[in-house]
Design an enzyme around this catalytic site. Structure first.
Site, short mmCIF file in Angstrom:
data_model
loop_
_atom_site.label_atom_id
_atom_site.label_comp_id
_atom_site.label_asym_id
_atom_site.label_seq_id
_atom_site.Cartn_x
_atom_site.Cartn_y
_atom_site.Cartn_z
N CYS A 82 10.33 -2.41 -0.21
CA CYS A 82 9.34 -2.78 0.35
C CYS A 82 10.20 -4.71 1.21
CB CYS A 82 8.15 -3.02 -0.50
SG CYS A 82 6.73 -3.40 0.98
N HIS A 189 7.10 2.16 -1.22
CA HIS A 189 7.48 1.43 -2.87
C HIS A 189 7.29 3.02 -3.72
CE1 HIS A 189 5.97 -1.85 -3.25
NE2 HIS A 189 5.40 -2.01 -2.27
N GLU A 191 8.29 3.61 -6.84
CA GLU A 191 7.84 3.58 -8.50
C GLU A 191 6.62 3.77 -8.51
OE1 GLU A 191 7.23 -0.83 -6.21
OE2 GLU A 191 8.43 0.64 -5.84
#
Length: 208
Positions: A82, A189, A191
């Protein structure tokens, strides 16, 4: 394998750490210290928030000088996530002024970060969106041509050169990831992107 998540006070570190622990990475260090960063096998540069504030914090910690050595000279693999992806580029329009049309990033990737400029778009761009994969990518090895990942951002990366990019469309095309040598970045993202994100992080660990 030792993974170091670079800590300058503006990263989504808890979620990133959890994702890598799920992938059975047990040696995870969160640090901004030269000795720890130098000893890493792989680096993560996270980031959430203002580009200018991130640059200010990084400069106070003298982190770019450290990363110039470790990433550019020693060729340590790094993944920017990001805002971290944007910081590795030449510059950003975010927080710029009339005197300065942009704020300098690290300059590792020949690209600029610019605000979405289509009026009918809701900004920031938030939610899952499809990414069109580059067939030469190591990050997307084993992926199909289009895959969903989770985004939350107001500025997007653009480049006039080939940076082995993947593409996402939000009113207009923008670069959703890049890979140049030992340097990679994702605007989304991973994750927070469920199975696809974990698969991408695994590819970074195994193929960079």
């Amino acid at each position: 394998m030792k993974l170091v998540i670079i800590d300058y006070g503006m990263g989504n570190i808890k979620s990133i750490t959890s994702a890598f622990k799920y992938l059975n990475v047990n040696d995870i260090t969160i640090s901004n210290k030269y000795s720890e960063i130098k000893s890493a096998d792989k680096l993560i540069l996270p980031g959430v928030g203002s580009f200018a504030k991130a640059v200010e914090k990084i400069n106070k910690l003298d982190l770019q000088k450290i990363l110039d050595e470790i990433v550019l000279e020693n060729k340590k693999p790094v993944l920017g996530i990001c805002l971290g992806m944007q910081l590795l580029c030449n510059s950003s329009e975010e927080n710029s002024s009339e005197e300065n049309s942009s704020i300098n990033g690290f300059g590792y990737i020949d690209a600029e970060c610019k605000r979405f400029n289509i009026q009918e778009l809701k900004v920031p761009h938030v939610g899952f969106n499809q990414v069109r994969v580059n067939n030469n990518s190591k990050l997307y090895d084993g992926f199909s041509e289009e895959n969903d990942f989770y985004f939350t951002h107001s500025y997007r990366v653009q480049s006039n050169t080939s940076i082995n990019q993947s593409i996402c469309i939000y009113g207009e095309e923008f670069i959703s990831s890049y890979e140049v040598g030992n340097i990679a970045g994702t605007q989304f993202h991973p994750e927070l992107s469920q199975t696809n994100g974990l698969k991408l992080l695994k590819n970074f660990l195994e193929k960079f």
